[in-house]
Scaffold this motif. Structure first.
Motif, PDB file in Angstrom:
ATOM      1  N   SER A 147     -11.268   5.709  -8.333  1.00 41.42           N
ATOM      2  CA  SER A 147     -11.728   6.151  -9.645  1.00 41.42           C
ATOM      3  C   SER A 147     -11.871   7.671  -9.685  1.00 41.42           C
ATOM      4  N   ILE A 148     -12.400   8.230  -8.600  1.00 38.38           N
ATOM      5  CA  ILE A 148     -12.484   9.692  -8.473  1.00 38.38           C
ATOM      6  C   ILE A 148     -11.084  10.301  -8.482  1.00 38.38           C
ATOM      7  N   ASP A 190       3.188  11.793  -1.282  1.00 43.91           N
ATOM      8  CA  ASP A 190       3.039  10.348  -1.177  1.00 43.91           C
ATOM      9  C   ASP A 190       2.058   9.998  -0.065  1.00 43.91           C
ATOM     10  N   VAL A 191       1.191   9.035  -0.350  1.00 40.18           N
ATOM     11  CA  VAL A 191       0.365   8.413   0.682  1.00 40.18           C
ATOM     12  C   VAL A 191       0.870   6.969   0.803  1.00 40.18           C
ATOM     13  N   ILE A 192       1.479   6.647   1.928  1.00 37.41           N
ATOM     14  CA  ILE A 192       2.162   5.366   2.113  1.00 37.41           C
ATOM     15  C   ILE A 192       1.493   4.607   3.249  1.00 37.41           C
ATOM     16  N   ASP A 193       1.203   3.329   3.014  1.00 36.87           N
ATOM     17  CA  ASP A 193       0.598   2.519   4.075  1.00 36.87           C
ATOM     18  C   ASP A 193       1.353   1.211   4.244  1.00 36.87           C
ATOM     19  N   THR A 194       1.111   0.564   5.362  1.00 42.55           N
ATOM     20  CA  THR A 194       1.713  -0.745   5.636  1.00 42.55           C
ATOM     21  C   THR A 194       0.653  -1.829   5.519  1.00 42.55           C
ATOM     22  N   GLY A 195      -0.259  -1.654   4.565  1.00 42.71           N
ATOM     23  CA  GLY A 195      -1.393  -2.559   4.423  1.00 42.71           C
ATOM     24  C   GLY A 195      -1.072  -3.825   3.668  1.00 42.71           C
ATOM     25  N   CYS A 196      -2.134  -4.447   3.138  1.00 40.38           N
ATOM     26  CA  CYS A 196      -2.001  -5.769   2.527  1.00 40.38           C
ATOM     27  C   CYS A 196      -1.280  -5.746   1.194  1.00 40.38           C
ATOM     28  N   GLY A 197      -1.143  -4.583   0.579  1.00 45.17           N
ATOM     29  CA  GLY A 197      -0.450  -4.505  -0.698  1.00 45.17           C
ATOM     30  C   GLY A 197      -1.327  -4.938  -1.860  1.00 45.17           C
ATOM     31  N   ILE A 198      -0.811  -4.731  -3.070  1.00 45.95           N
ATOM     32  CA  ILE A 198      -1.564  -5.003  -4.296  1.00 45.95           C
ATOM     33  C   ILE A 198      -0.668  -5.795  -5.239  1.00 45.95           C
ATOM     34  N   ALA A 199      -1.188  -6.898  -5.770  1.00 46.50           N
ATOM     35  CA  ALA A 199      -0.422  -7.706  -6.715  1.00 46.50           C
ATOM     36  C   ALA A 199      -0.154  -6.924  -7.996  1.00 46.50           C
ATOM     37  N   ALA A 200       0.964  -7.257  -8.667  1.00 46.07           N
ATOM     38  CA  ALA A 200       1.382  -6.506  -9.856  1.00 46.07           C
ATOM     39  C   ALA A 200       0.328  -6.540 -10.956  1.00 46.07           C
ATOM     40  N   ASP A 201      -0.379  -7.679 -11.115  1.00 47.24           N
ATOM     41  CA  ASP A 201      -1.366  -7.762 -12.188  1.00 47.24           C
ATOM     42  C   ASP A 201      -2.640  -6.987 -11.885  1.00 47.24           C
ATOM     43  N   GLU A 202      -2.730  -6.385 -10.692  1.00 44.00           N
ATOM     44  CA  GLU A 202      -3.899  -5.587 -10.334  1.00 44.00           C
ATOM     45  C   GLU A 202      -3.603  -4.089 -10.335  1.00 44.00           C
ATOM     46  N   HIS A 203      -2.334  -3.718 -10.561  1.00 41.47           N
ATOM     47  CA  HIS A 203      -1.979  -2.299 -10.485  1.00 41.47           C
ATOM     48  C   HIS A 203      -2.766  -1.455 -11.472  1.00 41.47           C
ATOM     49  N   ALA A 204      -3.014  -1.990 -12.658  1.00 36.01           N
ATOM     50  CA  ALA A 204      -3.729  -1.216 -13.676  1.00 36.01           C
ATOM     51  C   ALA A 204      -5.234  -1.196 -13.444  1.00 36.01           C
ATOM     52  N   LEU A 205      -5.711  -1.963 -12.459  1.00 34.16           N
ATOM     53  CA  LEU A 205      -7.151  -2.087 -12.248  1.00 34.16           C
ATOM     54  C   LEU A 205      -7.657  -1.309 -11.042  1.00 34.16           C
ATOM     55  N   VAL A 206      -6.761  -0.948 -10.126  1.00 32.44           N
ATOM     56  CA  VAL A 206      -7.228  -0.401  -8.844  1.00 32.44           C
ATOM     57  C   VAL A 206      -7.925   0.945  -8.987  1.00 32.44           C
ATOM     58  N   PHE A 207      -7.693   1.649 -10.109  1.00 32.59           N
ATOM     59  CA  PHE A 207      -8.339   2.943 -10.297  1.00 32.59           C
ATOM     60  C   PHE A 207      -9.625   2.834 -11.112  1.00 32.59           C
ATOM     61  N   ILE A 262     -25.482   4.935   1.169  1.00 32.39           N
ATOM     62  CA  ILE A 262     -26.276   5.265  -0.016  1.00 32.39           C
ATOM     63  C   ILE A 262     -25.998   6.701  -0.462  1.00 32.39           C
ATOM     64  N   GLU A 263     -25.954   7.612   0.490  1.00 35.60           N
ATOM     65  CA  GLU A 263     -25.670   9.019   0.168  1.00 35.60           C
ATOM     66  C   GLU A 263     -24.307   9.162  -0.498  1.00 35.60           C
ATOM     67  N   ASP A 264     -23.297   8.496   0.069  1.00 32.79           N
ATOM     68  CA  ASP A 264     -21.949   8.579  -0.509  1.00 32.79           C
ATOM     69  C   ASP A 264     -21.926   8.030  -1.927  1.00 32.79           C
ATOM     70  N   LEU A 265     -22.639   6.937  -2.163  1.00 29.56           N
ATOM     71  CA  LEU A 265     -22.660   6.332  -3.490  1.00 29.56           C
ATOM     72  C   LEU A 265     -23.314   7.270  -4.502  1.00 29.56           C
ATOM     73  N   ILE A 266     -24.449   7.858  -4.152  1.00 28.56           N
ATOM     74  CA  ILE A 266     -25.143   8.765  -5.075  1.00 28.56           C
ATOM     75  C   ILE A 266     -24.267   9.969  -5.408  1.00 28.56           C
ATOM     76  N   LYS A 267     -23.676  10.563  -4.392  1.00 29.76           N
ATOM     77  CA  LYS A 267     -22.845  11.751  -4.620  1.00 29.76           C
ATOM     78  C   LYS A 267     -21.612  11.414  -5.446  1.00 29.76           C
ATOM     79  N   THR A 268     -21.018  10.244  -5.193  1.00 30.24           N
ATOM     80  CA  THR A 268     -19.822   9.867  -5.932  1.00 30.24           C
ATOM     81  C   THR A 268     -20.136   9.593  -7.390  1.00 30.24           C
ATOM     82  N   LEU A 269     -21.251   8.908  -7.659  1.00 22.90           N
ATOM     83  CA  LEU A 269     -21.647   8.666  -9.044  1.00 22.90           C
ATOM     84  C   LEU A 269     -21.903   9.982  -9.781  1.00 22.90           C
ATOM     85  N   LEU A 270     -22.494  10.939  -9.097  1.00 23.24           N
ATOM     86  CA  LEU A 270     -22.731  12.242  -9.709  1.00 23.24           C
ATOM     87  C   LEU A 270     -21.409  12.945  -9.989  1.00 23.24           C
TER      88      LEU A 270
END
Length: 458
Positions: free
Chosen positions: A285-286, A238-255, A139-147
């Motif tokens: 988004s931040i 660069d911040v590089i990970d070996t995670g699950c990856g992101i589909a091309a149609d979601e690249h414009a949405l992740v931020f 809850i604290e993180d959410l309030i501070k981030t929204l601010l």
């Protein structure tokens, strides 16, 4: 001359006169015709001029009407822009006020949970307490981030650009995130050449913190790399990970706000490790807003099942930055046995929670709600504190700093002061610094408070 000859001569003379008259008549007729033609042309020109004048008048009226409509449209746009800016400022003020009011009970709850943890509890009660504390942290993180988002959108955040040494910044991030990565069973690799960039060190650190946190959270196996390198007159991090990856149609949405991805071709994102808490969907988004504020281009490259790379392009610094001295570890927090602590806090729940927490640490606590109570205790001669914990905003416009001035008056020995507040205004930080006080933002973290008290009383 004979009569016949005279008749012939008269006839010839008459014919000549007739011919002359015919020529004169022809000349007159030609003149009349030319005059008529000229008059007809002039009339036609006159008629044409009248027609053109009417058309010009009509077009002028139409153009004038369009100009007036454009002016009214521009005025409406200006009014709409001013209204939007006013609404944005109002939203920022509302969120700032709301966050203060929300953080007050949250602060009391965090302190109470910490005080509860110091009591002898069974395993199940301890587990429930830990879950409650994690929920409060979310809850604290959410309030501070929204601010923070509101401040960025309102243009309140003004970057302070100066040379920033990347090796120091990245090494500090590695030290902070190593335990998080270790809990997830991931390798964390950090590499940076000896170079500096032109940026705001605090905001740049915030960007990389959010990127690292997001990368580690959504990587199930392998590792995460934080790498800085020179690229064509710029510096790319660069911040590089070996995670699950992101589909091309979601690249414009992740931020976007609250976007946490889907399972498009990559499988469900891995769950956070126990204690890490769920993602809020606000970190990236931040990142986007901070990158825009700093004018640092942001790029994303990712493939489902193959990982993700987020790149930040920075301008190199023409002036080399001196490395910051390594932070000295703070003293180990010990029990504050017998320390006389004066707490001034207008929120009853927070005051009670602080009193219980400090009592658990074996401190002697005197709690007040306002400066009048402090002044009365001082006149009674029963107040000799070793340290003060003062809320900045008290009731009726009073300030905790006024209490510090009151209790320091006439003392020769220094009186340490901790100022607590949920208000992040820079003016408050400046006032606290001018007083030589330590500033702690609410919600207060008990471990931080205990270490700070021990350090200031040593």
């Amino acid at each position: 001359m004979t009569l016949h000859d005279a008749g012939l001569e008269g006839e010839a003379s008459l014919r000549r006169r007739i011919a002359k008259l015919e020529r004169i008549n022809a000349a007159l007729m030609a003149h009349v015709e030319r005059s008529t033609d000229q008059r007809g042309g002039a009339y036609a020109l006159f008629q044409t001029a009248i027609t053109l004048e009417g058309r010009v008048r009509t077009r002028t009226e139409e153009l004038t009407a369009l100009m007036h409509r454009l002016e009214r449209s521009n005025e409406a746009l200006v009014a709409a822009k001013e209204e939007a800016e006013t609404a944005n400022r109002s939203k920022t003020r509302f969120l700032a006020a709301a966050s203060h009011d929300l953080l007050q009970p949250l602060n009391a709850a965090r302190l109470s949970i910490s005080a509860l943890a110091d009591l002898p509890l069974g395993p199940e009660a301890s587990l429930i307490g830990a879950q409650v504390e994690r929920g409060l942290q979310t809850i604290e993180d959410l309030i501070k981030t929204l601010l923070d988002i509101s401040k960025l959108d309102a243009g309140i955040v003004h970057p302070q650009v100066r040379p920033v040494p990347l090796p120091d910044l990245l090494a500090g991030l590695a030290a902070s995130f190593a335990p998080f990565a270790a809990r997830r069973g991931l390798r964390l690799v950090v590499r940076s050449p000896e170079l500096a960039v032109s940026s705001d060190g605090i905001l740049l650190r915030r960007i990389l913190q959010n990127l690292l946190s997001n990368a580690i959270r959504y990587t199930a196996s392998g590792g995460v790399a934080l790498v800085a390198r020179r690229r064509a007159g710029t510096v790319r991090v660069d911040v590089i990970d070996t995670g699950c990856g992101i589909a091309a149609d979601e690249h414009a949405l992740v931020f976007d706000e609250f976007y946490r991805g889907s399972a498009n071709g990559a499988g469900t994102p891995p769950r956070a490790a126990e204690g890490d808490g769920p993602g809020l969907g606000l970190g990236l988004s931040i990142v986007r807003r901070l990158a825009l504020a700093l004018d640092h281009p942001l790029a994303l490259a990712s493939r489902p099942g193959r990982g993700t790379r987020v790149s930040l392009t920075l301008p190199p610094s023409a002036v080399p930055a001196a490395s910051e001295p390594a932070a000295r570890p703070g003293p180990v927090a010990t029990r504050l046995s017998g320390a006389r602590v004066v707490v001034v806090e207008n929120d009853a729940a927070t005051a009670d929670a602080l009193e219980r927490l400090l009592g658990n640490w074996d401190a002697r606590v005197a709690t007040f709600r306002d400066p009048a109570g402090v002044a009365a205790a001082l006149r009674a001669g029963g107040l000799a504190p070793d340290i003060l914990i003062l809320d900045y905003h008290l009731d009726d416009g009073a300030r905790g700093l006024d209490v510090a001035a009151l209790l320091r008056e006439g003392r020769t020995a220094p009186l340490p002061v901790i100022v607590t507040t949920a208000d992040h205004a820079p003016e408050i930080a400046a006032e606290a610094a001018a007083l030589g006080a330590e500033l702690v933002h609410k919600p207060i973290k008990p471990a931080q408070l205990r270490a700070l008290l021990t350090s200031m009383l040593t």
